[in-house]
Design an enzyme around this catalytic site. Structure first.
Site, mmCIF file in Angstrom:
data_model
loop_
_atom_site.group_PDB
_atom_site.id
_atom_site.type_symbol
_atom_site.label_atom_id
_atom_site.label_comp_id
_atom_site.label_asym_id
_atom_site.label_seq_id
_atom_site.Cartn_x
_atom_site.Cartn_y
_atom_site.Cartn_z
ATOM 1 N N ARG A 157 -23.720 -38.667 -20.297
ATOM 2 C CA ARG A 157 -23.403 -37.201 -19.701
ATOM 3 C C ARG A 157 -24.251 -36.287 -20.076
ATOM 4 N NH1 ARG A 157 -18.196 -34.981 -18.435
ATOM 5 N NH2 ARG A 157 -18.243 -36.048 -16.137
ATOM 6 N N CYS A 165 -13.739 -32.704 -7.276
ATOM 7 C CA CYS A 165 -13.898 -33.521 -8.290
ATOM 8 C C CYS A 165 -13.175 -33.791 -9.365
ATOM 9 C CB CYS A 165 -15.671 -33.664 -8.543
ATOM 10 S SG CYS A 165 -16.103 -32.407 -9.449
ATOM 11 N N HIS A 187 -24.850 -35.498 -9.869
ATOM 12 C CA HIS A 187 -23.337 -36.411 -10.776
ATOM 13 C C HIS A 187 -23.226 -37.077 -9.128
ATOM 14 C CE1 HIS A 187 -20.298 -37.263 -12.150
ATOM 15 N NE2 HIS A 187 -19.161 -36.094 -12.372
ATOM 16 N N GLN A 189 -19.776 -39.592 -9.162
ATOM 17 C CA GLN A 189 -19.042 -38.909 -8.109
ATOM 18 C C GLN A 189 -19.006 -38.608 -6.784
ATOM 19 O OE1 GLN A 189 -16.188 -36.801 -9.741
ATOM 20 N NE2 GLN A 189 -15.706 -36.546 -7.644
ATOM 21 N N ASP A 245 -15.733 -26.995 -5.581
ATOM 22 C CA ASP A 245 -15.969 -27.293 -6.823
ATOM 23 C C ASP A 245 -15.486 -26.224 -8.272
ATOM 24 O OD1 ASP A 245 -16.445 -28.320 -9.607
ATOM 25 O OD2 ASP A 245 -18.660 -28.787 -9.768
HETATM 26 N N1 CP Z 1 -15.099 -35.120 -12.091
HETATM 27 C C1 CP Z 1 -15.764 -35.604 -13.544
HETATM 28 O O1 CP Z 1 -16.614 -36.154 -13.498
HETATM 29 O O2 CP Z 1 -14.416 -35.157 -14.405
HETATM 30 P P1 CP Z 1 -14.789 -35.281 -15.784
HETATM 31 O O3 CP Z 1 -15.302 -34.160 -15.767
HETATM 32 O O4 CP Z 1 -13.005 -35.546 -16.308
HETATM 33 O O5 CP Z 1 -15.406 -37.186 -16.146
HETATM 34 N N1 NVA Z 2 -20.009 -29.564 -11.506
HETATM 35 C C1 NVA Z 2 -19.063 -29.752 -12.560
HETATM 36 C C2 NVA Z 2 -18.325 -30.905 -12.561
HETATM 37 C C3 NVA Z 2 -17.621 -31.136 -13.666
HETATM 38 C C4 NVA Z 2 -17.002 -32.850 -13.200
HETATM 39 C C5 NVA Z 2 -19.685 -29.521 -14.103
HETATM 40 O O1 NVA Z 2 -20.897 -29.468 -14.242
HETATM 41 O O2 NVA Z 2 -18.568 -28.973 -14.662
#
Ligand code: CP
Ligand code: NVA
Length: 292
Positions: free
Chosen positions: A95, A252, A122, A125, A213
């Site tokens: 990540r 998500c 992502h 997801q 989101d």
């Molecule tokens: N939806 C999601 O990726 O959640 P986290 O950021 O908690 O991993």
């Molecule tokens: N768009 C959000 C998703 C979190 C799971 C972010 O990048 O923070």
């Protein structure tokens, strides 16, 4: 050849259905003795939980490396991190802030690299979201999936690509300046239909699925400006009433009640957000099995 999963388009539509079929099965201890390295530059609940528990349930092991452990591209280059990690672990999930970092890891790793969220995509997801839609609607082909809010967003990008790959129409209602990345839209339009509009009502009209989101993603710095600009894009009961009667609401998570969604929608009867969150685990297990 080592297969990576940096973008939802790293799987073909046929392969996405293979992953869904695997996710439906009771997968046993087939990853005994295997290790997964989890590299996090940002916080997480679902992504960390689902990958760690997936490895445990499959008989393997996950090693968590948090934001202060590696110092990716600061203490050590992505190239060296990829070489060292793939000499010990059987798979890597990362990540990252910049999508380039996950691309570099994949370039130099000799084991599969999974994008656990970057600024661009992502894909894990999107897999879980499409799987959830399929579980509930029993099809994806021909559905209208509407996203409302921040179009220039990792979740939006992967869901748009995945949705059109599986034959859905993807509609995105976002303010000017926050539309989806042009290259993503160009790529998506090769697979199917994408509607982009500044009007949230037009996006949601007759939709089978309504998705939003956070207005402020991890790494975004212009919070105050975003909170103002996105106000008309809140998913509330009035907006949901424009979708089909049997439409579902997805997010998500983490969610901000009173901002991108009202509590009566996310905690209401149309919301499937906790089924969606649980499906991260089932999909992660299937993806690990498929990649290895
Ligand atoms: N939806 C999601 O990726 O959640 P986290 O950021 O908690 O991993
Ligand atoms: N768009 C959000 C998703 C979190 C799971 C972010 O990048 O923070």
């Amino acid at each position: 050849m080592t297969r990576h999963f940096l973008s939802i388009t790293d799987l073909t539509a046929k392969e996405i259905w293979q992953v869904f079929a695997l996710a439906k099965k009771q997968n046993k201890l087939v990853l005994k003795g295997k290790s997964l390295a989890l590299i996090f530059e940002k916080p997480s609940l679902r992504t960390r939980l689902s990958f760690e528990i997936a490895m445990t349930q499959l008989g393997g092991h996950a090693v968590y490396l948090g934001p202060s452990d590696i110092g990716l591209e600061k203490r050590e280059s992505a190239k060296d991190v990829a070489r060292v990690t793939s000499s010990m672990a059987d798979m890597i999930m990362a990540r990252v802030f910049k999508h380039k970092t996950v691309e570099k890891l994949a370039e130099y790793a000799s084991v599969p690299v999974i994008n656990g969220l970057s600024d661009l995509e992502h894909p894990c997801q999107a897999l879980a979201d499409l799987f959830t839609i399929w579980e509930i609607k029993a099809k994806i082909q021909g559905l209208k999936i509407a996203f409302v809010g921040d179009g220039e967003n990792n979740v939006t990008h992967s869901l748009c690509l995945g949705a059109v790959m599986l034959g859905a129409l993807f509609a995105c209602g976002s303010p000017k300046g926050y539309w989806m990345n042009k290259d993503i839209v160009k790529k998506a339009k090769k697979y199917g239909s994408v509607l982009e509009t500044v009007d949230p009502k037009e996006a949601v009209k007759n939709a089978d699925v309504v998705v939003t989101d956070t207005w402020v993603s991890m790494g975004d710095t212009d919070k105050e400006k975003r909170m103002e600009i996105f106000k008309p894009y809140q998913v509330n009961k009035k907006l949901m009433s424009l979708a089909k009667k049997e439409a579902i609401f997805m997010h998500c998570l983490p969610a901000h009640r009173g901002e991108e969604v009202t509590a009566d929608v996310i905690d209401g009867p149309q919301s499937v957000v906790f089924q969606e969150a649980e499906n991260r685990l089932h999909i992660q297990k299937a993806l690990l099995l498929w990649l290895i």
